[in-house]
Design an enzyme around this catalytic site. Structure first.
Site, PDB file in Angstrom:
ATOM      1  N   GLU A 160     -16.871   8.155  21.414  1.00 14.15           N
ATOM      2  CA  GLU A 160     -17.511   7.572  22.596  1.00 14.15           C
ATOM      3  C   GLU A 160     -17.037   6.131  22.826  1.00 14.15           C
ATOM      4  O   GLU A 160     -17.164   5.588  23.922  1.00 14.15           O
ATOM      5  CB  GLU A 160     -19.036   7.591  22.442  1.00 14.15           C
ATOM      6  CG  GLU A 160     -19.679   8.909  22.875  1.00 14.15           C
ATOM      7  CD  GLU A 160     -19.353  10.085  21.979  1.00 14.15           C
ATOM      8  OE1 GLU A 160     -19.278   9.895  20.749  1.00 14.15           O
ATOM      9  OE2 GLU A 160     -19.145  11.194  22.511  1.00 14.15           O
TER      10      GLU A 160
ATOM     11  N   ARG B 215       1.034  -5.013  -5.354  1.00 11.54           N
ATOM     12  CA  ARG B 215       1.043  -6.198  -4.479  1.00 11.54           C
ATOM     13  C   ARG B 215       1.276  -7.353  -5.454  1.00 11.54           C
ATOM     14  O   ARG B 215       0.407  -7.670  -6.255  1.00 11.54           O
ATOM     15  CB  ARG B 215      -0.281  -6.341  -3.750  1.00 11.54           C
ATOM     16  CG  ARG B 215      -0.582  -5.158  -2.802  1.00 11.54           C
ATOM     17  CD  ARG B 215      -1.664  -5.496  -1.825  1.00 11.54           C
ATOM     18  NE  ARG B 215      -2.139  -4.335  -1.081  1.00 11.54           N
ATOM     19  CZ  ARG B 215      -1.567  -3.832   0.015  1.00 11.54           C
ATOM     20  NH1 ARG B 215      -0.476  -4.389   0.500  1.00 11.54           N
ATOM     21  NH2 ARG B 215      -2.081  -2.797   0.629  1.00 11.54           N
TER      22      ARG B 215
ATOM     23  N   GLU C  63     -10.702  -1.440  10.866  1.00 11.98           N
ATOM     24  CA  GLU C  63     -11.286  -2.328   9.842  1.00 11.98           C
ATOM     25  C   GLU C  63     -11.115  -3.810  10.169  1.00 11.98           C
ATOM     26  O   GLU C  63     -11.890  -4.639   9.722  1.00 11.98           O
ATOM     27  CB  GLU C  63     -10.685  -2.031   8.466  1.00 11.98           C
ATOM     28  CG  GLU C  63      -9.195  -2.340   8.375  1.00 11.98           C
ATOM     29  CD  GLU C  63      -8.622  -2.161   6.971  1.00 11.98           C
ATOM     30  OE1 GLU C  63      -9.342  -2.367   5.989  1.00 11.98           O
ATOM     31  OE2 GLU C  63      -7.426  -1.820   6.879  1.00 11.98           O
TER      32      GLU C  63
ATOM     33  N   ASP D 270       2.177  -0.701  11.953  1.00 15.91           N
ATOM     34  CA  ASP D 270       2.116  -2.016  12.611  1.00 15.91           C
ATOM     35  C   ASP D 270       3.433  -2.782  12.566  1.00 15.91           C
ATOM     36  O   ASP D 270       3.431  -4.011  12.657  1.00 15.91           O
ATOM     37  CB  ASP D 270       1.002  -2.859  11.964  1.00 15.91           C
ATOM     38  CG  ASP D 270       1.225  -3.064  10.476  1.00 15.91           C
ATOM     39  OD1 ASP D 270       2.081  -2.361   9.892  1.00 15.91           O
ATOM     40  OD2 ASP D 270       0.541  -3.923   9.895  1.00 15.91           O
TER      41      ASP D 270
ATOM     42  N   GLY E  25       0.832  -1.209   0.000  1.00  9.36           N
ATOM     43  CA  GLY E  25       0.000   0.000   0.000  1.00  9.36           C
ATOM     44  C   GLY E  25       0.863   1.253   0.000  1.00  9.36           C
ATOM     45  O   GLY E  25       1.816   1.338   0.767  1.00  9.36           O
TER      46      GLY E  25
ATOM     47  N   THR F 206       4.139   2.427   5.562  1.00  9.58           N
ATOM     48  CA  THR F 206       2.755   1.949   5.622  1.00  9.58           C
ATOM     49  C   THR F 206       1.962   2.852   6.551  1.00  9.58           C
ATOM     50  O   THR F 206       2.491   3.279   7.587  1.00  9.58           O
ATOM     51  CB  THR F 206       2.654   0.496   6.124  1.00  9.58           C
ATOM     52  OG1 THR F 206       1.283   0.213   6.468  1.00  9.58           O
ATOM     53  CG2 THR F 206       3.508   0.216   7.352  1.00  9.58           C
TER      54      THR F 206
ATOM     55  N   MET G 228      -8.790   2.556   8.455  1.00 10.53           N
ATOM     56  CA  MET G 228      -7.912   1.473   7.981  1.00 10.53           C
ATOM     57  C   MET G 228      -6.970   0.985   9.082  1.00 10.53           C
ATOM     58  O   MET G 228      -6.969   1.513  10.197  1.00 10.53           O
ATOM     59  CB  MET G 228      -7.096   1.954   6.779  1.00 10.53           C
ATOM     60  CG  MET G 228      -7.819   1.802   5.455  1.00 10.53           C
ATOM     61  SD  MET G 228      -6.700   2.182   4.104  1.00 10.53           S
ATOM     62  CE  MET G 228      -7.659   1.543   2.726  1.00 10.53           C
TER      63      MET G 228
ATOM     64  N   ASP H 144       4.953  -5.294   6.053  1.00 15.35           N
ATOM     65  CA  ASP H 144       5.494  -6.628   6.350  1.00 15.35           C
ATOM     66  C   ASP H 144       5.555  -7.537   5.117  1.00 15.35           C
ATOM     67  O   ASP H 144       6.477  -8.344   4.992  1.00 15.35           O
ATOM     68  CB  ASP H 144       4.741  -7.285   7.521  1.00 15.35           C
ATOM     69  CG  ASP H 144       3.269  -7.494   7.242  1.00 15.35           C
ATOM     70  OD1 ASP H 144       2.753  -6.931   6.266  1.00 15.35           O
ATOM     71  OD2 ASP H 144       2.629  -8.240   8.008  1.00 15.35           O
TER      72      ASP H 144
ATOM     73  N   ASP I  57      -0.299   1.883   8.400  1.00 16.24           N
ATOM     74  CA  ASP I  57      -0.835   1.091   9.516  1.00 16.24           C
ATOM     75  C   ASP I  57      -0.042   1.219  10.829  1.00 16.24           C
ATOM     76  O   ASP I  57      -0.563   0.895  11.894  1.00 16.24           O
ATOM     77  CB  ASP I  57      -0.887  -0.395   9.132  1.00 16.24           C
ATOM     78  CG  ASP I  57      -1.869  -0.669   8.007  1.00 16.24           C
ATOM     79  OD1 ASP I  57      -2.592   0.267   7.610  1.00 16.24           O
ATOM     80  OD2 ASP I  57      -1.912  -1.812   7.522  1.00 16.24           O
TER      81      ASP I  57
ATOM     82  N   ARG J 258      13.247  10.931  -2.571  1.00 14.28           N
ATOM     83  CA  ARG J 258      14.095  12.116  -2.780  1.00 14.28           C
ATOM     84  C   ARG J 258      15.336  12.062  -1.886  1.00 14.28           C
ATOM     85  O   ARG J 258      16.459  12.289  -2.344  1.00 14.28           O
ATOM     86  CB  ARG J 258      13.282  13.378  -2.465  1.00 14.28           C
ATOM     87  CG  ARG J 258      14.070  14.670  -2.452  1.00 14.28           C
ATOM     88  CD  ARG J 258      13.156  15.809  -2.022  1.00 14.28           C
ATOM     89  NE  ARG J 258      13.845  17.079  -1.962  1.00 14.28           N
ATOM     90  CZ  ARG J 258      14.478  17.518  -0.877  1.00 14.28           C
ATOM     91  NH1 ARG J 258      14.521  16.771   0.206  1.00 14.28           N
ATOM     92  NH2 ARG J 258      15.072  18.703  -0.898  1.00 14.28           N
TER      93      ARG J 258
ATOM     94  N   ARG K 163      -5.727  -2.638   8.620  1.00 20.30           N
ATOM     95  CA  ARG K 163      -5.702  -4.098   8.426  1.00 20.30           C
ATOM     96  C   ARG K 163      -5.898  -4.853   9.739  1.00 20.30           C
ATOM     97  O   ARG K 163      -7.010  -4.948  10.216  1.00 20.30           O
ATOM     98  CB  ARG K 163      -4.395  -4.520   7.744  1.00 20.30           C
ATOM     99  CG  ARG K 163      -4.572  -5.836   6.973  1.00 20.30           C
ATOM    100  CD  ARG K 163      -3.267  -6.317   6.410  1.00 20.30           C
ATOM    101  NE  ARG K 163      -2.674  -5.410   5.463  1.00 20.30           N
ATOM    102  CZ  ARG K 163      -2.724  -5.567   4.146  1.00 20.30           C
ATOM    103  NH1 ARG K 163      -3.312  -6.598   3.625  1.00 20.30           N
ATOM    104  NH2 ARG K 163      -2.137  -4.704   3.360  1.00 20.30           N
TER     105      ARG K 163
END
Ligand code: F6P
Length: 320
Positions: free
Chosen positions: A189, A73, A222, A131, A12, A127, A171, A104, A129, A22, A173
């Site tokens: 909330e 991908r 998600e 993660d 992604g 990424t 998002m 990953d 994420d 750069r 994953r």
């Protein structure tokens, strides 16, 4: 000795990848290296889509989202024949070392380039994420949370005006970093993340406590096990007959001009990646923790799952 290095972006896309490209071209040039861009991630490596980068090619991209090197991908790389083709191209183009920017999946591939074919390779965390273990932040995360927060603020306005219940999906994953940070930043909330079991009854009590005719914003990662925002909204409807609105923010979170934080991180990690290759490092991710550059074995970045800090979850629930 390194003379010619290659760089690609994969998986992604993430805002800040262009600032990273750069920086690698600039620092590589200063260190006397030729820097080659591989177009389209592992697919471009297999097909031999290589292009020498220079100052002109990398000018005026620092503020642009996406990646000028494109991304993919690529299934083919994950079978051994695909990797052989990719390595033939790298050797034919005289590449002495590779910088792989992605998540990953990208790092799994990079690890195989080294272990199977002894191509020196370092990974850089690109990424939204956040993660990957071994770095406090990944390139693109800061922009993504700011983009998501702006969108959520807008939804809050209409939720507040109508006194509605909204489930907003972000998002990430399998990781709840984006959800947790924007949940706190936007005064949600309730925040549902993949790392913890979402208790539908407890969530309903929260909604009731808020007041059925009042605004309630629930942020859902998600990857939440109840099926994202739509899944949770359906469960609340089925069990309690309560209707709600669902908003899935989706790929808007991956685009846009990178924040200053992302540009600086991308630039720093780009410079460090070039120097790591020159120093003979391989099979590691270049990260940043507590302001210091880290070198983490690629395998550790996906084997050691990076936890969403518990203090964030506690904060999110106490601030309601
Ligand atoms: O890894 C980045 C990410 O945006 C995840 O948050 C999301 O699950 C996934 O990519 C979506 O990938 P794609 O754009 O290939 O559907």
């Amino acid at each position: 000795m390194m003379k010619r290095i290659a760089l690609f972006t994969s998986g992604g896309d993430a805002p800040g990848m262009n600032a990273h490209i750069r920086a690698i071209e600039r620092v590589g040039g200063k260190r006397g290296l030729e820097v080659v861009g591989i177009i389209g991630g592992y697919s471009g490596m297999i097909s031999g889509h290589f292009e020498v980068l220079d100052r002109i090619r990398t000018a005026n991209i620092i503020d642009r989202g996406g990646t000028v090197l494109k991304t993919s991908r690529c299934e083919e790389f994950f079978n051994p024949d695909g990797r052989v083709k990719a390595v033939e191209q790298l050797r034919a183009h005289g590449i002495d070392g590779v910088i792989a920017c992605g998540g990953d999946g990208t790092f799994h591939g990079a690890h195989l380039l080294w272990t199977e074919h002894q191509i020196p390779v370092v990974g850089t965390p690109g990424t939204i994420d956040n993660d990957l273990a071994g770095t406090d932040y990944t390139i693109g995360y800061d922009t993504a949370i700011n983009t998501a927060a702006q969108a959520i603020d807008k939804i809050r306005d209409t939720a507040d005006s109508h006194g509605r219940l909204f489930f907003i999906e972000v998002m990430g994953r399998h990781a709840g970093f984006i959800a947790m940070d924007v949940g706190i930043a936007c005064g949600a909330e309730y925040v549902a993340v993949p790392e913890t079991i979402t208790d539908i009854d407890e969530l309903y009590q929260r909604i009731i406590a808020q007041g059925v005719d009042k605004r309630t914003v629930v942020i859902v990662g998600e990857g939440d096990e109840l099926g994202g925002a739509l899944g949770i909204s359906k469960k609340i409807e089925e069990r309690y007959g309560m209707s709600s609105k669902v908003s899935v923010l989706g790929h808007i979170q991956r685009g846009g001009s990178p924040t200053v934080r992302d540009r600086v991180l991308a630039s720093r990690l780009g410079a460090a990646a070039v120097d790591a290759l020159i120093a003979g490092k391989t099979d590691v991710m270049i990260g940043e923790m507590a302001s210091a550059i880290t070198y983490v074995p690629l395998e550790d970045t996906w084997k050691n799952r990076k936890p969403v800090p518990t203090y964030l979850a506690e904060l999110a629930s106490i601030l309601v």
